[in-house]
Enzyme design. Sequence first.
Site, PDB file in Angstrom:
ATOM      1  N   ASN A  81      41.536  48.382  64.214  1.00  9.93           N
ATOM      2  CA  ASN A  81      41.236  49.391  63.265  1.00  9.93           C
ATOM      3  C   ASN A  81      41.158  50.707  64.153  1.00  9.93           C
ATOM      4  N   ASN A 133      29.516  44.576  62.638  1.00 13.61           N
ATOM      5  CA  ASN A 133      30.895  44.428  63.111  1.00 13.61           C
ATOM      6  C   ASN A 133      30.782  43.033  64.095  1.00 13.61           C
ATOM      7  N   SER A 191      29.294  38.170  77.424  1.00 13.25           N
ATOM      8  CA  SER A 191      28.776  39.191  78.515  1.00 13.25           C
ATOM      9  C   SER A 191      27.759  38.332  79.295  1.00 13.25           C
ATOM     10  N   TYR A 202      23.014  44.806  71.058  1.00  7.36           N
ATOM     11  CA  TYR A 202      24.457  44.615  71.396  1.00  7.36           C
ATOM     12  C   TYR A 202      24.442  43.390  72.182  1.00  7.36           C
ATOM     13  N   LYS A 231      26.064  39.222  71.256  1.00 11.15           N
ATOM     14  CA  LYS A 231      26.782  38.276  72.165  1.00 11.15           C
ATOM     15  C   LYS A 231      26.178  36.882  72.209  1.00 11.15           C
ATOM     16  N   PHE A 277      31.559  39.683  83.929  1.00  8.00           N
ATOM     17  CA  PHE A 277      30.645  40.402  84.422  1.00  8.00           C
ATOM     18  C   PHE A 277      30.976  41.911  84.211  1.00  8.00           C
ATOM     19  N   ARG A 285      25.696  44.733  91.163  1.00  9.94           N
ATOM     20  CA  ARG A 285      26.530  44.143  90.106  1.00  9.94           C
ATOM     21  C   ARG A 285      27.834  43.646  90.468  1.00  9.94           C
ATOM     22  N   ARG A 313      17.443  53.658  85.228  1.00 12.67           N
ATOM     23  CA  ARG A 313      17.764  53.815  83.719  1.00 12.67           C
ATOM     24  C   ARG A 313      17.005  52.557  82.933  1.00 12.67           C
ATOM     25  N   GLY A 365      15.998  49.531  80.847  1.00 11.45           N
ATOM     26  CA  GLY A 365      16.681  48.286  80.571  1.00 11.45           C
ATOM     27  C   GLY A 365      17.825  47.840  81.433  1.00 11.45           C
ATOM     28  N   ASP A 366      17.797  48.446  82.504  1.00 12.37           N
ATOM     29  CA  ASP A 366      18.723  47.928  83.777  1.00 12.37           C
ATOM     30  C   ASP A 366      17.933  46.832  84.578  1.00 12.37           C
TER      31      ASP A 366
HETATM   32  P1  NAD Z   1      37.156  48.387  73.637  1.00  9.07           P
HETATM   33  O1  NAD Z   1      36.021  49.067  72.621  1.00  9.07           O
HETATM   34  O2  NAD Z   1      37.811  49.009  74.495  1.00  9.07           O
HETATM   35  O3  NAD Z   1      38.014  47.569  72.536  1.00  9.07           O
HETATM   36  C1  NAD Z   1      37.555  46.882  71.270  1.00  9.07           C
HETATM   37  C2  NAD Z   1      38.701  47.001  70.262  1.00  9.07           C
HETATM   38  O4  NAD Z   1      38.309  46.466  69.107  1.00  9.07           O
HETATM   39  C3  NAD Z   1      39.067  48.559  70.054  1.00  9.07           C
HETATM   40  O5  NAD Z   1      40.223  48.669  70.306  1.00  9.07           O
HETATM   41  C4  NAD Z   1      38.457  48.768  68.731  1.00  9.07           C
HETATM   42  O6  NAD Z   1      38.927  49.740  68.109  1.00  9.07           O
HETATM   43  C5  NAD Z   1      38.721  47.480  67.968  1.00  9.07           C
HETATM   44  N1  NAD Z   1      37.742  47.012  66.887  1.00  9.07           N
HETATM   45  C6  NAD Z   1      36.467  47.123  67.047  1.00  9.07           C
HETATM   46  N2  NAD Z   1      35.856  46.900  65.693  1.00  9.07           N
HETATM   47  C7  NAD Z   1      36.804  46.667  65.094  1.00  9.07           C
HETATM   48  C8  NAD Z   1      37.067  45.957  63.671  1.00  9.07           C
HETATM   49  N3  NAD Z   1      36.092  45.721  62.788  1.00  9.07           N
HETATM   50  N4  NAD Z   1      38.285  45.677  63.237  1.00  9.07           N
HETATM   51  C9  NAD Z   1      39.489  45.856  63.939  1.00  9.07           C
HETATM   52  N5  NAD Z   1      39.517  46.170  65.428  1.00  9.07           N
HETATM   53  C10 NAD Z   1      38.152  46.638  65.846  1.00  9.07           C
HETATM   54  O7  NAD Z   1      36.247  47.314  74.092  1.00  9.07           O
HETATM   55  P2  NAD Z   1      36.429  46.400  75.691  1.00  9.07           P
HETATM   56  O8  NAD Z   1      35.738  47.122  76.825  1.00  9.07           O
HETATM   57  O9  NAD Z   1      37.864  46.000  75.689  1.00  9.07           O
HETATM   58  O10 NAD Z   1      35.773  45.064  75.262  1.00  9.07           O
HETATM   59  C11 NAD Z   1      36.379  44.080  74.561  1.00  9.07           C
HETATM   60  C12 NAD Z   1      35.323  42.903  74.233  1.00  9.07           C
HETATM   61  O11 NAD Z   1      34.671  42.630  75.379  1.00  9.07           O
HETATM   62  C13 NAD Z   1      34.066  43.358  73.374  1.00  9.07           C
HETATM   63  O12 NAD Z   1      33.920  42.210  72.475  1.00  9.07           O
HETATM   64  C14 NAD Z   1      32.872  43.544  74.156  1.00  9.07           C
HETATM   65  O13 NAD Z   1      31.902  43.399  73.839  1.00  9.07           O
HETATM   66  C15 NAD Z   1      33.250  42.772  75.367  1.00  9.07           C
HETATM   67  N6  NAD Z   1      32.694  43.049  76.750  1.00  9.07           N
HETATM   68  C16 NAD Z   1      33.216  44.159  77.155  1.00  9.07           C
HETATM   69  C17 NAD Z   1      32.466  44.398  78.426  1.00  9.07           C
HETATM   70  C18 NAD Z   1      32.943  45.947  78.991  1.00  9.07           C
HETATM   71  O14 NAD Z   1      32.268  46.278  80.196  1.00  9.07           O
HETATM   72  N7  NAD Z   1      34.133  46.637  78.574  1.00  9.07           N
HETATM   73  C19 NAD Z   1      31.625  43.627  78.970  1.00  9.07           C
HETATM   74  C20 NAD Z   1      31.224  42.620  78.609  1.00  9.07           C
HETATM   75  C21 NAD Z   1      31.865  42.011  77.269  1.00  9.07           C
HETATM   76  C1  UD1 Z   2      26.498  47.537  81.034  1.00 10.49           C
HETATM   77  C2  UD1 Z   2      25.762  47.202  80.052  1.00 10.49           C
HETATM   78  C3  UD1 Z   2      26.153  45.675  79.473  1.00 10.49           C
HETATM   79  C4  UD1 Z   2      27.655  45.367  79.616  1.00 10.49           C
HETATM   80  C5  UD1 Z   2      28.127  45.976  80.748  1.00 10.49           C
HETATM   81  C6  UD1 Z   2      29.545  45.745  81.035  1.00 10.49           C
HETATM   82  C7  UD1 Z   2      23.593  48.568  79.824  1.00 10.49           C
HETATM   83  C8  UD1 Z   2      22.279  48.426  79.981  1.00 10.49           C
HETATM   84  N1  UD1 Z   2      24.299  47.456  80.035  1.00 10.49           N
HETATM   85  O1  UD1 Z   2      26.035  47.036  82.194  1.00 10.49           O
HETATM   86  O2  UD1 Z   2      25.366  45.192  78.342  1.00 10.49           O
HETATM   87  O3  UD1 Z   2      27.915  44.147  79.305  1.00 10.49           O
HETATM   88  O4  UD1 Z   2      28.011  47.355  81.081  1.00 10.49           O
HETATM   89  O5  UD1 Z   2      30.278  46.646  81.570  1.00 10.49           O
HETATM   90  O6  UD1 Z   2      24.301  49.507  79.634  1.00 10.49           O
HETATM   91  N2  UD1 Z   2      24.869  53.439  87.211  1.00 10.49           N
HETATM   92  C9  UD1 Z   2      24.285  54.492  87.809  1.00 10.49           C
HETATM   93  N3  UD1 Z   2      24.823  55.922  87.462  1.00 10.49           N
HETATM   94  C10 UD1 Z   2      25.505  56.042  86.417  1.00 10.49           C
HETATM   95  C11 UD1 Z   2      25.819  54.808  85.396  1.00 10.49           C
HETATM   96  C12 UD1 Z   2      25.656  53.592  86.132  1.00 10.49           C
HETATM   97  O7  UD1 Z   2      23.683  54.657  88.792  1.00 10.49           O
HETATM   98  O8  UD1 Z   2      25.923  57.079  85.703  1.00 10.49           O
HETATM   99  C13 UD1 Z   2      24.371  52.281  87.764  1.00 10.49           C
HETATM  100  C14 UD1 Z   2      23.465  51.456  86.779  1.00 10.49           C
HETATM  101  O9  UD1 Z   2      22.058  51.587  86.889  1.00 10.49           O
HETATM  102  C15 UD1 Z   2      23.732  49.880  87.107  1.00 10.49           C
HETATM  103  C16 UD1 Z   2      25.349  50.061  87.699  1.00 10.49           C
HETATM  104  O10 UD1 Z   2      25.455  51.471  87.858  1.00 10.49           O
HETATM  105  O11 UD1 Z   2      22.938  49.777  88.002  1.00 10.49           O
HETATM  106  C17 UD1 Z   2      26.378  49.421  86.852  1.00 10.49           C
HETATM  107  O12 UD1 Z   2      26.269  50.233  85.298  1.00 10.49           O
HETATM  108  P1  UD1 Z   2      27.047  50.053  84.181  1.00 10.49           P
HETATM  109  O13 UD1 Z   2      28.465  50.542  84.689  1.00 10.49           O
HETATM  110  O14 UD1 Z   2      26.424  50.786  83.027  1.00 10.49           O
HETATM  111  O15 UD1 Z   2      27.189  48.477  83.887  1.00 10.49           O
HETATM  112  P2  UD1 Z   2      25.657  47.524  83.564  1.00 10.49           P
HETATM  113  O16 UD1 Z   2      24.419  48.633  83.319  1.00 10.49           O
HETATM  114  O17 UD1 Z   2      25.810  46.395  84.523  1.00 10.49           O
END
Ligand code: NAD
Ligand code: UD1
Length: 337
Positions: free
Chosen positions: A33, A100, A125, A150, A154, A178, A231, A295, A297-298
């Site tokens: 969307n 969503n 995740s 969030y 999951k 990861f 990480r 930060r 929650g980290d």
């Molecule tokens: P993203 O936001 O880049 O991609 C998600 C896509 O879904 C977007 O293009 C958005 O427009 C679409 N979307 C969202 N809600 C929608 C809806 N109701 N209907 C239709 N389309 C919709 O995110 P991403 O980083 O590619 O992540 C993809 C998935 O992986 C997500 O479920 C996210 O939670 C999960 N995930 C991501 C990470 C990360 O770090 N990127 C880590 C762990 C899990």
């Molecule tokens: C974040 C999300 C997690 C998600 C993951 C996927 C949070 C609390 N968690 O995790 O749910 O699945 O992304 O990518 O947001 N950091 C800095 N400076 C910055 C940004 C980050 O020092 O400006 C550090 C953070 O403290 C962390 C590491 O870099 O230790 C990675 O951070 P980030 O990329 O946000 O990922 P996660 O916290 O692991």
Amino acid sequence: MKKILVTGGLGFIGSHTVVELQNEGFDVVIIDNLSNSKIEVLDNIKEITGTKPDLFQIDLRVKKDVVDFFSNNTIDGIIHFAAFKAVGESVQNPLDYYENNIGSLVHILQEMRDRNIDNFIFSSSCTVYGQADELPITENAPIKHALSPYGNTKQIGEEVIIDTCKANNLNAISLRYFNPIGAHDTTKIGELPIGIPQNLIPYITQTAAGIREQLSIFGNDYNTPDGTAIRDYIHVVDLAKAHIAALKRLIQKENKTNFEFFNVGTGKGSSVLEIVKAFEVATNQKLNYKIADRREGDIAAAYADTTLANSELKWKTEKTIEQALQSAWKWQKKQKS
Ligand code: NAD
Ligand code: UD1
């Protein structure tokens, strides 16, 4: 040719997975969307693979539109990426996240049940493990209380799928990612963070590009070798390939139970300081950074034990952290021009 629905296929991980699916000969149809992506991604995918996937600009929260889509399309498998993913925003607007991330999932699963569609891959995740008691994290590590709505979506999402698999004889694989980073080698697709990046790598690349003044390293008093948090950063193309492996496992009926879950990481932990140094070496420049407070929650450290994914999915990462950081930097420079 198997027809695969990729929800969220224009997003960061979805677009890279669409490319890999097409490279493997799958016919791909996308539902997105555009709530967190741009329509140009469709043409960019075509530039890489030579084939423009079909796009249905549908909001998965609208049940009627989902039903109409499935009435008009015969689908052999689904990779479900579509979701909201900003942790902080989910604390502010939890109901948007439950609507969503859970509502859309339920709509898809209902159609799969009603039309006997099998083969479902879910984006989960490593956040489900919280601060694990043992490192590296295996799939046997207990699920910890979610620190954000969030993260909770999951956990709940996996439970919804488990119950559906049991009741409706559906086969599903949940991939627990990861930290995905980087961009496609062609620099045609990558991550498009909106506003101030919350994640480390886009913050680093935007700082190097002069968009942000300085990176704050959140805490150097963790119980880790250099005090900064650890990480497991995985190249998004390696992550995309894990989806193909999981999909093939389902299609070829090699799965051992009808719900399986796998850690998808590199197996190697990197501290924030190590990432900063690696970025400086990989891109040959100095990064402006300071040490700031932790930060909220980290967690201190998370990295994957990938033994199960390596053996069962017959998949392993191929790219190095340096390649991932270089690709993220190349992508960043392209955004500026
Ligand atoms: P993203 O936001 O880049 O991609 C998600 C896509 O879904 C977007 O293009 C958005 O427009 C679409 N979307 C969202 N809600 C929608 C809806 N109701 N209907 C239709 N389309 C919709 O995110 P991403 O980083 O590619 O992540 C993809 C998935 O992986 C997500 O479920 C996210 O939670 C999960 N995930 C991501 C990470 C990360 O770090 N990127 C880590 C762990 C899990
Ligand atoms: C974040 C999300 C997690 C998600 C993951 C996927 C949070 C609390 N968690 O995790 O749910 O699945 O992304 O990518 O947001 N950091 C800095 N400076 C910055 C940004 C980050 O020092 O400006 C550090 C953070 O403290 C962390 C590491 O870099 O230790 C990675 O951070 P980030 O990329 O946000 O990922 P996660 O916290 O692991």
